[in-house]
Design a protein around this motif. Structure first.
Motif, PDB file in Angstrom:
ATOM      1  N   ASP A   6       0.706  -1.297   0.147  1.00 60.56           N
ATOM      2  CA  ASP A   6       0.099  -0.056   0.203  1.00 60.56           C
ATOM      3  C   ASP A   6       0.996   1.185   0.350  1.00 60.56           C
ATOM      4  OD1 ASP A   6       0.805  -0.828   2.557  1.00 60.56           O
ATOM      5  OD2 ASP A   6      -0.424   1.235   3.067  1.00 60.56           O
ATOM      6  N   VAL A   7       1.882   1.130   0.331  1.00 57.67           N
ATOM      7  CA  VAL A   7       2.835   2.061   0.846  1.00 57.67           C
ATOM      8  C   VAL A   7       3.485   2.319  -0.830  1.00 57.67           C
ATOM      9  CG1 VAL A   7       4.731   3.106   1.108  1.00 57.67           C
ATOM     10  CG2 VAL A   7       3.837   1.413   3.051  1.00 57.67           C
ATOM     11  N   THR A   8       3.732   1.468  -1.643  1.00 58.62           N
ATOM     12  CA  THR A   8       4.109   1.671  -3.150  1.00 58.62           C
ATOM     13  C   THR A   8       3.135   2.056  -3.965  1.00 58.62           C
ATOM     14  OG1 THR A   8       3.968  -0.979  -3.302  1.00 58.62           O
ATOM     15  CG2 THR A   8       6.509   0.363  -3.040  1.00 58.62           C
ATOM     16  N   SER A   9       1.539   1.516  -3.784  1.00 52.50           N
ATOM     17  CA  SER A   9       1.135   1.980  -4.793  1.00 52.50           C
ATOM     18  C   SER A   9       0.248   3.232  -4.153  1.00 52.50           C
ATOM     19  CB  SER A   9      -0.214   1.021  -5.126  1.00 52.50           C
ATOM     20  OG  SER A   9      -0.555   0.554  -3.407  1.00 52.50           O
ATOM     21  N   SER A  10      -0.049   3.242  -3.434  1.00 53.67           N
ATOM     22  CA  SER A  10      -0.239   5.346  -2.756  1.00 53.67           C
ATOM     23  C   SER A  10       0.394   6.466  -3.409  1.00 53.67           C
ATOM     24  CB  SER A  10      -0.291   5.452  -1.334  1.00 53.67           C
ATOM     25  OG  SER A  10      -1.468   4.115  -0.510  1.00 53.67           O
ATOM     26  N   ASP A  48       0.052   6.190  -6.099  1.00 49.19           N
ATOM     27  CA  ASP A  48      -1.673   7.301  -7.066  1.00 49.19           C
ATOM     28  C   ASP A  48      -1.387   8.156  -6.587  1.00 49.19           C
ATOM     29  OD1 ASP A  48      -4.426   6.631  -7.450  1.00 49.19           O
ATOM     30  OD2 ASP A  48      -4.861   7.553  -4.784  1.00 49.19           O
ATOM     31  N   VAL A  49      -0.790   9.413  -5.850  1.00 48.00           N
ATOM     32  CA  VAL A  49      -0.486  10.163  -5.702  1.00 48.00           C
ATOM     33  C   VAL A  49       0.026  11.185  -6.326  1.00 48.00           C
ATOM     34  CG1 VAL A  49       1.060  10.269  -3.542  1.00 48.00           C
ATOM     35  CG2 VAL A  49      -1.129  12.331  -3.540  1.00 48.00           C
ATOM     36  N   GLY A  50       1.352  10.807  -6.994  1.00 52.15           N
ATOM     37  CA  GLY A  50       2.261  11.539  -8.457  1.00 52.15           C
ATOM     38  C   GLY A  50       1.105  10.967  -9.138  1.00 52.15           C
ATOM     39  N   PRO A  83       8.903  -4.423 -16.585  1.00 59.79           N
ATOM     40  CA  PRO A  83       8.627  -4.334 -14.937  1.00 59.79           C
ATOM     41  C   PRO A  83       7.810  -5.104 -14.901  1.00 59.79           C
ATOM     42  CG  PRO A  83       6.744  -2.517 -16.841  1.00 59.79           C
ATOM     43  CD  PRO A  83       7.711  -3.513 -17.765  1.00 59.79           C
ATOM     44  N   ILE A  84       8.566  -5.803 -13.156  1.00 61.58           N
ATOM     45  CA  ILE A  84       7.387  -6.736 -11.842  1.00 61.58           C
ATOM     46  C   ILE A  84       6.908  -6.443 -11.493  1.00 61.58           C
ATOM     47  CG2 ILE A  84       7.998  -8.738 -10.153  1.00 61.58           C
ATOM     48  CD1 ILE A  84      10.978  -8.689 -12.378  1.00 61.58           C
ATOM     49  N   PRO A  85       5.403  -6.376 -11.226  1.00 66.37           N
ATOM     50  CA  PRO A  85       4.631  -5.452 -10.638  1.00 66.37           C
ATOM     51  C   PRO A  85       5.223  -5.440  -8.620  1.00 66.37           C
ATOM     52  CG  PRO A  85       3.526  -6.982 -11.533  1.00 66.37           C
ATOM     53  CD  PRO A  85       4.792  -7.346 -11.740  1.00 66.37           C
ATOM     54  N   GLY A  86       5.229  -4.489  -8.254  1.00 67.03           N
ATOM     55  CA  GLY A  86       5.786  -4.173  -7.500  1.00 67.03           C
ATOM     56  C   GLY A  86       6.967  -4.589  -6.600  1.00 67.03           C
ATOM     57  N   SER A  87       7.237  -4.612  -7.247  1.00 62.53           N
ATOM     58  CA  SER A  87       9.484  -4.642  -7.592  1.00 62.53           C
ATOM     59  C   SER A  87      10.420  -3.073  -7.560  1.00 62.53           C
ATOM     60  CB  SER A  87       9.908  -5.649  -8.300  1.00 62.53           C
ATOM     61  OG  SER A  87       9.801  -5.052 -10.122  1.00 62.53           O
TER      62      SER A  87
END
Ligand SMILES: O=C(O)CCC(=O)C(=O)O
Ligand SMILES: [Fe+2]
Length: 382
Positions: A110-114, A117-119, A287-291
């Motif tokens: 959630d830290v990376t996806s947030s 998202d905010v970017g 891209p590797i999701p989340g990496s």
């Protein structure tokens, strides 16, 4: 301003008023992609030799699509019984690729996806809101802009960016965008997590260079106190936004460059665009999701006396999907001198780079167009 003044005709005779035209380009590519163009304005057309190759008109230019397996480091394994094997893989990645991907890095999703998202939401703000942060001052704690260096670039790149300094955090935070409202909160969480991961990676990298780091026999001289310096070091965050581009085969999102610091932790969304140069060919990093993609920067190349190589990389764009990446660049404090670690130089392997510091780099970056690894070249002794 009337946009019709810069509408591009069939023969790309676009300019009725060069001043208005340049003002429009200064507003960035998001503005341009929303308002004009079925064809790419001349300002963004790169010389043939520098364009993404192998792409035909209208296609997404996926050069040398997937014939390279970039090393993948499983961060969780570093803490286990496989550590020495992983350190070898790390050394190999830094020596031969200047780049690797990290999975199982421990930063909550959630830290990376947030942050992503905010970017993204920052770039969705009205231009007037983003414009508040536009400045050509490289020393400004926050900087919104377009291309690479929009006051110097002769040919523009198809990218808008937001850069913000992160160290010391309490001094920098009040300068960061106050909109979107949750920007600061989410960015702080991301900055702290990436700093921690950076330090863990550097600890492993210092060890992989053969500089003692085990708890019982660590010596300050061995690692030249580098880890202590890095703890208090600089951190710069760059959010890159690449909107869809009408003729992606003619331009670049970011020209070939190496990053200046020790390491860059790059988070990219699921849209391809990052390419690294490997054995003189451009290779797309899948891209590797989340990496994270980790790039070796110029300062680590200098510190390792050339054993680890900073990676030459660039970004390409496409005609259909916007792309976002967030780069976290880390180094020593801006006033610290960077030099090859004495333990890594010998009579038979003498020092290859002269002393350098951030001030020299910033001077260089603001006074000339970035060209490949030119800055590093200028620091070479042999
Ligand atoms: O967007 C990318 O993949 C590359 C970004 C990058 O190289 C940078 O911000 O320095
Ligand atoms: Fe970069």
């Amino acid at each position: 301003m009337s946009l019709s003044m810069v509408r591009v005709d069939e023969n790309r005779k676009e300019e009725e008023d060069p001043l208005l035209e340049s003002q429009l380009y200064q507003k960035g590519v998001k503005h341009l992609s929303e308002n004009v163009v079925a064809k790419l304005p001349k300002k963004y057309i790169w010389p043939v030799s520098e364009r993404p190759n192998n792409a035909t008109k209208g296609e997404v230019p996926y050069t040398f699509k997937s014939n390279l397996n970039l090393p993948i480091i499983d961060f969780a394994e570093l803490e286990g019984s496989n550590r020495s094997q992983i350190l070898k893989a790390l050394a190999n990645a830094c020596e031969h690729y200047g780049c690797f991907q990290v999975v199982n890095h421990g930063i909550p999703c959630d830290v990376t996806s947030s942050m992503m998202d905010v970017g993204k939401r920052f770039f969705e703000l009205p231009f007037e809101e983003r414009e508040k942060y536009m400045t050509s001052n490289m020393h400004s704690p926050v900087r919104y802009g377009t291309s690479f260096n929009q006051s110097k670039d002769r040919v523009f790149s198809w990218r808008d960016f937001l850069k913000f300094m992160c160290h010391p955090l309490s001094d920098m935070l009040p300068h960061w965008p106050s909109s979107p409202m949750d920007f600061r909160k989410l960015a702080v969480a991301y900055v702290n997590e990436t700093k921690h991961l950076f330090l863990m990676l550097m600890e492993a990298i210092v060890e992989s260079l053969g500089l003692a780091i085990t708890n019982n026999n660590i010596t300050r001289q061995d690692n030249d106190n580098i880890l202590e310096e890095l703890k208090d070091g600089s951190q710069l965050m760059v959010v890159n936004f690449y909107p869809p581009c009408p003729e992606p085969h003619l331009t670049l999102g970011m020209p070939p460059h190496s990053d200046y610091g020790f390491l860059t932790l790059l988070l990219q969304d699921e849209v391809e665009g990052l390419q690294i140069q490997f054995q003189e060919k451009w290779v797309t990093v899948q891209p590797i999701p989340g990496s994270f993609v980790i790039n070796v920067g110029d300062h680590l190349e200098i510190f390792s006396n050339g054993r680890y190589k900073s990676v030459l990389h660039r970004a390409i764009v496409n005609s259909t999907r916007p792309r976002i990446s967030v780069a976290s660049l880390h180094s020593v404090p801006v006033t610290t001198t960077i030099r090859p670690c004495p333990k890594l130089t010998t009579e038979t392997n003498p020092r290859r780079y002269m002393d350098t510091d951030f001030a020299t780099f910033l001077e260089y970056a603001s006074s000339s167009e970035p060209k490949k690894k030119n800055f590093l070249e200028s620091r070479k002794l042999i």
